[in-house]
Each structure stands twice: as C-alpha cells, then as structure tokens.
Design a protein around this motif. Sequence first.
Motif, PDB file in Angstrom:
ATOM      1  N   ALA A  32       9.827   2.438 -15.517  1.00 40.38           N
ATOM      2  CA  ALA A  32      10.788   3.265 -14.786  1.00 40.38           C
ATOM      3  C   ALA A  32      11.497   4.196 -15.752  1.00 40.38           C
ATOM      4  CB  ALA A  32      11.803   2.382 -14.057  1.00 40.38           C
ATOM      5  N   ASP A  33      11.777   5.400 -15.301  1.00 38.86           N
ATOM      6  CA  ASP A  33      12.651   6.321 -16.008  1.00 38.86           C
ATOM      7  C   ASP A  33      14.016   6.244 -15.345  1.00 38.86           C
ATOM      8  OD1 ASP A  33      10.453   7.161 -17.469  1.00 38.86           O
ATOM      9  OD2 ASP A  33       9.988   8.772 -16.048  1.00 38.86           O
ATOM     10  N   ALA A  83      12.460  -3.299 -16.827  1.00 42.70           N
ATOM     11  CA  ALA A  83      11.626  -2.313 -16.139  1.00 42.70           C
ATOM     12  C   ALA A  83      11.710  -0.949 -16.817  1.00 42.70           C
ATOM     13  CB  ALA A  83      12.044  -2.206 -14.675  1.00 42.70           C
ATOM     14  N   VAL A  84      12.923  -0.572 -17.251  1.00 38.37           N
ATOM     15  CA  VAL A  84      13.060   0.723 -17.922  1.00 38.37           C
ATOM     16  C   VAL A  84      12.686   0.634 -19.398  1.00 38.37           C
ATOM     17  CG1 VAL A  84      14.730   1.681 -16.311  1.00 38.37           C
ATOM     18  CG2 VAL A  84      15.544   0.335 -18.230  1.00 38.37           C
ATOM     19  N   ASP A  85      13.022  -0.491 -20.031  1.00 37.21           N
ATOM     20  CA  ASP A  85      12.679  -0.640 -21.445  1.00 37.21           C
ATOM     21  C   ASP A  85      11.171  -0.678 -21.658  1.00 37.21           C
ATOM     22  OD1 ASP A  85      15.293  -0.637 -22.224  1.00 37.21           O
ATOM     23  OD2 ASP A  85      15.470  -2.811 -22.441  1.00 37.21           O
ATOM     24  N   ASP A  86      10.447  -1.245 -20.711  1.00 36.31           N
ATOM     25  CA  ASP A  86       8.994  -1.373 -20.835  1.00 36.31           C
ATOM     26  C   ASP A  86       8.238  -0.157 -20.313  1.00 36.31           C
ATOM     27  OD1 ASP A  86       9.479  -3.853 -21.905  1.00 36.31           O
ATOM     28  OD2 ASP A  86       9.005  -4.958 -20.066  1.00 36.31           O
ATOM     29  N   GLY A  87       8.982   0.856 -19.848  1.00 31.96           N
ATOM     30  CA  GLY A  87       8.336   2.095 -19.453  1.00 31.96           C
ATOM     31  C   GLY A  87       7.851   2.149 -18.022  1.00 31.96           C
ATOM     32  N   ASP A 119      -0.054  -4.284 -12.122  1.00 26.09           N
ATOM     33  CA  ASP A 119      -1.350  -4.495 -11.487  1.00 26.09           C
ATOM     34  C   ASP A 119      -1.955  -3.221 -10.917  1.00 26.09           C
ATOM     35  OD1 ASP A 119      -1.101  -7.251 -11.964  1.00 26.09           O
ATOM     36  OD2 ASP A 119       0.033  -7.523 -10.114  1.00 26.09           O
ATOM     37  N   ALA A 120      -1.110  -2.243 -10.623  1.00 24.58           N
ATOM     38  CA  ALA A 120      -1.573  -1.021  -9.969  1.00 24.58           C
ATOM     39  C   ALA A 120      -1.278   0.186 -10.856  1.00 24.58           C
ATOM     40  CB  ALA A 120      -0.889  -0.854  -8.606  1.00 24.58           C
ATOM     41  N   PRO A 121      -2.280   0.747 -11.522  1.00 25.36           N
ATOM     42  CA  PRO A 121      -2.066   1.904 -12.402  1.00 25.36           C
ATOM     43  C   PRO A 121      -1.404   3.062 -11.660  1.00 25.36           C
ATOM     44  CG  PRO A 121      -4.279   1.008 -12.671  1.00 25.36           C
ATOM     45  CD  PRO A 121      -3.685   0.320 -11.474  1.00 25.36           C
ATOM     46  N   ASN A 122      -0.617   3.821 -12.412  1.00 27.95           N
ATOM     47  CA  ASN A 122       0.072   5.020 -11.912  1.00 27.95           C
ATOM     48  C   ASN A 122       1.247   4.712 -10.993  1.00 27.95           C
ATOM     49  OD1 ASN A 122      -1.811   6.586 -13.325  1.00 27.95           O
ATOM     50  ND2 ASN A 122      -3.191   6.663 -11.556  1.00 27.95           N
ATOM     51  N   THR A 123       1.551   3.435 -10.799  1.00 31.07           N
ATOM     52  CA  THR A 123       2.772   3.083 -10.059  1.00 31.07           C
ATOM     53  C   THR A 123       3.952   3.268 -11.002  1.00 31.07           C
ATOM     54  OG1 THR A 123       1.577   1.443  -8.743  1.00 31.07           O
ATOM     55  CG2 THR A 123       3.979   1.269  -8.818  1.00 31.07           C
ATOM     56  N   HIS A 124       4.945   4.023 -10.574  1.00 28.03           N
ATOM     57  CA  HIS A 124       6.074   4.299 -11.466  1.00 28.03           C
ATOM     58  C   HIS A 124       7.340   4.529 -10.634  1.00 28.03           C
ATOM     59  CE1 HIS A 124       7.685   5.159 -15.406  1.00 28.03           C
ATOM     60  NE2 HIS A 124       8.307   6.214 -14.921  1.00 28.03           N
ATOM     61  N   ALA A 125       8.464   4.146 -11.230  1.00 31.49           N
ATOM     62  CA  ALA A 125       9.756   4.312 -10.556  1.00 31.49           C
ATOM     63  C   ALA A 125      10.636   5.284 -11.320  1.00 31.49           C
ATOM     64  CB  ALA A 125      10.461   2.967 -10.422  1.00 31.49           C
ATOM     65  N   ALA A 177       0.823  -1.206   0.000  1.00 35.78           N
ATOM     66  CA  ALA A 177       0.000   0.000   0.000  1.00 35.78           C
ATOM     67  C   ALA A 177       0.861   1.261   0.000  1.00 35.78           C
ATOM     68  CB  ALA A 177      -0.926  -0.007   1.210  1.00 35.78           C
ATOM     69  N   ARG A 178       2.046   1.160   0.563  1.00 32.20           N
ATOM     70  CA  ARG A 178       2.936   2.319   0.626  1.00 32.20           C
ATOM     71  C   ARG A 178       3.401   2.746  -0.765  1.00 32.20           C
ATOM     72  NH1 ARG A 178       8.350   2.858   4.495  1.00 32.20           N
ATOM     73  NH2 ARG A 178       9.155   4.791   3.560  1.00 32.20           N
ATOM     74  N   TYR A 179       3.563   1.770  -1.699  1.00 37.13           N
ATOM     75  CA  TYR A 179       4.116   2.080  -3.018  1.00 37.13           C
ATOM     76  C   TYR A 179       3.086   1.971  -4.151  1.00 37.13           C
ATOM     77  CZ  TYR A 179       8.486   1.667  -0.468  1.00 37.13           C
ATOM     78  OH  TYR A 179       9.494   1.837   0.442  1.00 37.13           O
ATOM     79  N   GLU A 180       1.939   1.403  -3.867  1.00 39.39           N
ATOM     80  CA  GLU A 180       0.925   1.183  -4.893  1.00 39.39           C
ATOM     81  C   GLU A 180       0.349   2.504  -5.394  1.00 39.39           C
ATOM     82  OE1 GLU A 180      -2.388  -2.300  -5.302  1.00 39.39           O
ATOM     83  OE2 GLU A 180      -2.429  -1.066  -3.478  1.00 39.39           O
ATOM     84  N   GLY A 181       0.402   2.688  -6.714  1.00 42.34           N
ATOM     85  CA  GLY A 181      -0.116   3.915  -7.303  1.00 42.34           C
ATOM     86  C   GLY A 181       0.729   5.137  -7.006  1.00 42.34           C
ATOM     87  N   LYS A 182       1.944   4.924  -6.534  1.00 46.64           N
ATOM     88  CA  LYS A 182       2.824   6.034  -6.144  1.00 46.64           C
ATOM     89  C   LYS A 182       4.002   6.149  -7.117  1.00 46.64           C
ATOM     90  CE  LYS A 182       0.505   6.673  -2.285  1.00 46.64           C
ATOM     91  NZ  LYS A 182       1.098   6.250  -1.005  1.00 46.64           N
ATOM     92  N   ARG A 183       4.650   7.285  -7.020  1.00 42.71           N
ATOM     93  CA  ARG A 183       5.868   7.542  -7.788  1.00 42.71           C
ATOM     94  C   ARG A 183       7.041   7.422  -6.820  1.00 42.71           C
ATOM     95  NH1 ARG A 183       7.750  10.096 -12.403  1.00 42.71           N
ATOM     96  NH2 ARG A 183       9.454  11.584 -12.105  1.00 42.71           N
ATOM     97  N   THR A 184       7.959   6.495  -7.103  1.00 45.84           N
ATOM     98  CA  THR A 184       9.036   6.166  -6.170  1.00 45.84           C
ATOM     99  C   THR A 184      10.394   6.342  -6.825  1.00 45.84           C
ATOM    100  OG1 THR A 184       7.631   4.543  -5.045  1.00 45.84           O
ATOM    101  CG2 THR A 184      10.010   4.356  -4.716  1.00 45.84           C
ATOM    102  N   ALA A 185      11.284   7.042  -6.152  1.00 42.49           N
ATOM    103  CA  ALA A 185      12.671   7.162  -6.611  1.00 42.49           C
ATOM    104  C   ALA A 185      13.480   6.021  -6.010  1.00 42.49           C
ATOM    105  CB  ALA A 185      13.264   8.501  -6.182  1.00 42.49           C
ATOM    106  N   VAL A 186      14.240   5.324  -6.850  1.00 42.66           N
ATOM    107  CA  VAL A 186      15.142   4.257  -6.406  1.00 42.66           C
ATOM    108  C   VAL A 186      16.559   4.736  -6.669  1.00 42.66           C
ATOM    109  CG1 VAL A 186      15.878   1.870  -6.718  1.00 42.66           C
ATOM    110  CG2 VAL A 186      13.446   2.461  -6.908  1.00 42.66           C
TER     111      VAL A 186
END
Length: 452
Positions: A268-269, A262-266, A222-228, A193-202
């Motif tokens: 993660a940036d 993960a980055v090739d499929d979009g 599985d969770a729209p708008n989840t992005h790294a 729940a902490r990362y679902e649908g969130k934008r996360t910097a790794v």
Amino acid sequence: MPTTDLPTVVIGAGPIGLAAAAHLVERGIEPLVLEAGEGAGSAVREWSHVRLFSTWAELVDPAAEKLLAPTGWITPDGATYPTGGDWAEQYLQPLADALGDTVRFGARVTGVSRLGRDRVVDAGREDQPFTVHVTNADGIEERLTARAVIDASGTWSTPSPIGGDGLPALGERTASDRISYRVPDLKDLAVRARYEGKRTAVIGSGASAFTALAHLADLAKDAPNTHAVWVLRRGIGGSTFGGGEADELPARGALGLAAKAAVDDGYADAVTGFRTTAVEQSGHQLVLVAEDGRRLAPVDEVIVLTGFRPDLSFLAELRLGLDERLQAPVELAPLIDPNVHSCGTVYPHGVNQLSHPEKDIYLVGMKSYGRAPTFLAMTGYEQARSVAAALAGDQEAAERVELTLPETGVCGGAGLFDEPDATKTDGAGGGCCAAPSTLQIGVRAPATSGGC
C-alpha cells in the motif's frame, strides 16, 4: 392505562439494545425490543467476517448472562476473540430467544413523539406516554405507546461519505457501483474477484481502515498487481497506527501493526493531508481529487471508512439535547470529543450524561456517541445498566457508574488532526498532529500497479 404499566420500547436488537432489555427484565420492567432486521444483531451480521479486538469476556453483558444461564447457554472462552458472526450466532441470537416475545423483528421505527404533543407543546407533556410509529415487514403501519424509549439503533445504516467537508464528494453517487462503505469480506469469492488484481483506494484512519488494508495486503500476496492506496486526511505520526505493542487491547494493537506492515512491505502507498472533494471518471477507473487540486492516479475501486453518524430523523419531534459538533448528548460529548481527547480514556458515565430535556428518552450504545469514534461494547453495557436503574427509580444505583477502559491506542478522529497548521509532535517522533503532506511509505510498489 397508567404510563407506568406500559412497556419501555428499546429500538434495536443489537448488543446494547438486547443488554438494555436484559437489565430492564432484571429490574422488573417490561421491555419491547423493535428490530428492523430479520434477526438479532442484524448490523453485526453485515460485518460477520471481521474479528473483534475485544475478547468474549468483554462482550457479554452481566445481566444478559444471568438471563441466558437457565437456558443451558454455554459461556464462550473469555480469552478468545470472536468474529462478528460468532458474536451474533453464539450470543446475540440466543439472548433474543431468551427474551422471547419481548423482541419483535421486521419492525422499523419511523417516528417517536409524545402522545398528542409535538415538540412545540409544553402543556402536560411529561404526563403523556411516548407514541412510537412502526412499519412492519409486511408494510402495515402501527402506533405503540411506551413509558420510556431507549434508542440503541446504532449508526451502521448511515456511514459518512467521502467528502472531507462531511458531504458526498462530487461524483460520489454517480460512481456508487465502485464505492463501498464496508470492510470487504475477501473470503467471499465474488467480493474477492472485485478487488483481486485491482488498485483500490482506502479512505479512513481508524480500525476499519486498518482491517481493510491488512486484508488487501493478504490478497496482494496471492494476487499479482493487487495494490492499495491509503488516503488520510491528516499526517503520518507516532500514533497513526494506534497503540501497537503498548495497546491494552492486544488485538487492537496488532491490527494497527498489520496496517503498518501493509505499507512498510509495499502493498500500500499512503497519501496524507488529502481531503477529497470530487470523484471523477477516467475510462473504467476513478480519480480522486483533493480540495487543494491534487489528483491521485486512477483506481479501480474505493473503500470509504470515514466513520458513521446517527440517524436522528425519526426522533425529530422529541426535545433532545445534542452537542452541535458530535450529535451526542451534551453532557457526554466533552468526554468523548476527539477535538479535545486525541488519546485517553472515556470517563465514567451513565444516566446523568445520557439524559435529555425530554424525560425518559435515552440514546445508548454507538448512537450515544454520535460521530465520535472508539466505542467499546462494555461502555454500552454500563450505559444500559445505569439507564435501567434510573427507570426503576433507583437513582443511587444509576449514578454509581464504574467504567475502566484501556487508555492506549484510541487516537484518531477529526478535529485537531485535520488542522492545516497542527505541526506539533508528541515528542516520540511525529505525534498525531503532523503537518499534512503526500508521502511514499515503505517499499515502492511494482510499476505495473501504478503510483500515487
């Protein structure tokens, strides 16, 4: 009591500490393992959800296996890959049980010195046993004496901060409720729940960062708008994702390929050449600021996987010979220094490379590598064997160290990778020393997730 009649204290009941105890028992030397946690492999249990890239065959120490055999222990399938939880439950805890009363839990070492001698005093120093200060789980303090000390406490408790200069970034502590220094367990509903649908910097460029990126990409499916947003201090090159299909450790190669996907499929940036100097608040989000003034778009969470460093505070009264950069033993440091060895093997090493000016104190396992990356369990097992042989007076066996490790897929670390003018390539298209830049890799993420 003569010093030789005292036990050898082993700090830490992790994989290497317990292996050291098993080798000491095999040599007829009494070990006393002091573990701050409540069970064997306490640090390993904290990443129990992560699958190792070494097989069971590479994760069981030979002396430990001999000790376990009479207990009816069943050897796991050597070709399979355990999780950290599997390793702790199926191997480390049974090994600690087999060692019996020689392993004490809830015993935190707070200091080690020579009995009656601080680090300044020369007279009679080597004739004195070690004194080990311990705080037990009930808060009671005690002092133990030992003939030798093997520090296998690892580095898990001291992760490196966000700051590109090795110090916490401005605002890092203030934002600690939204910053994690561990690979998230997304099977845990609260963590998910902490990362679902969130934008996360790794932030990071090693196997842990690969794992986090792969996990977040799976979540994004599985969770729209989840992005790294993958933040690297160096450039993208041919070795960024490890050895890939050429890696002699297939699972490690697959991990790098999963991060690349993960980055090739979009999902993660990637932002390269970004050395964070500040973490600023932007409403309920965080903004990472680089030393060159660049600012990333706001993120909801930050996962920092920039490596670990050794806690040397409780060894301050001992005379250690440590490399000024890596904080590893001076003879070992040149063999593992990422400033020199960007890709390659760890040369055979044992007691000669692990010795210090202070006699009979050894740092083994991940602790021996200081700040260097790419440590493998089999390296630590060979260290433990060599040190135990030396303490038993078998110098020939101690120096007969044979260690063969996979050569590929171990690129990483700092040093040359962080040099602003490191523009040379390796001839394969990019290399591991590409010039820093900000890049968009793979398919652009949906507009709802924001850009870099």
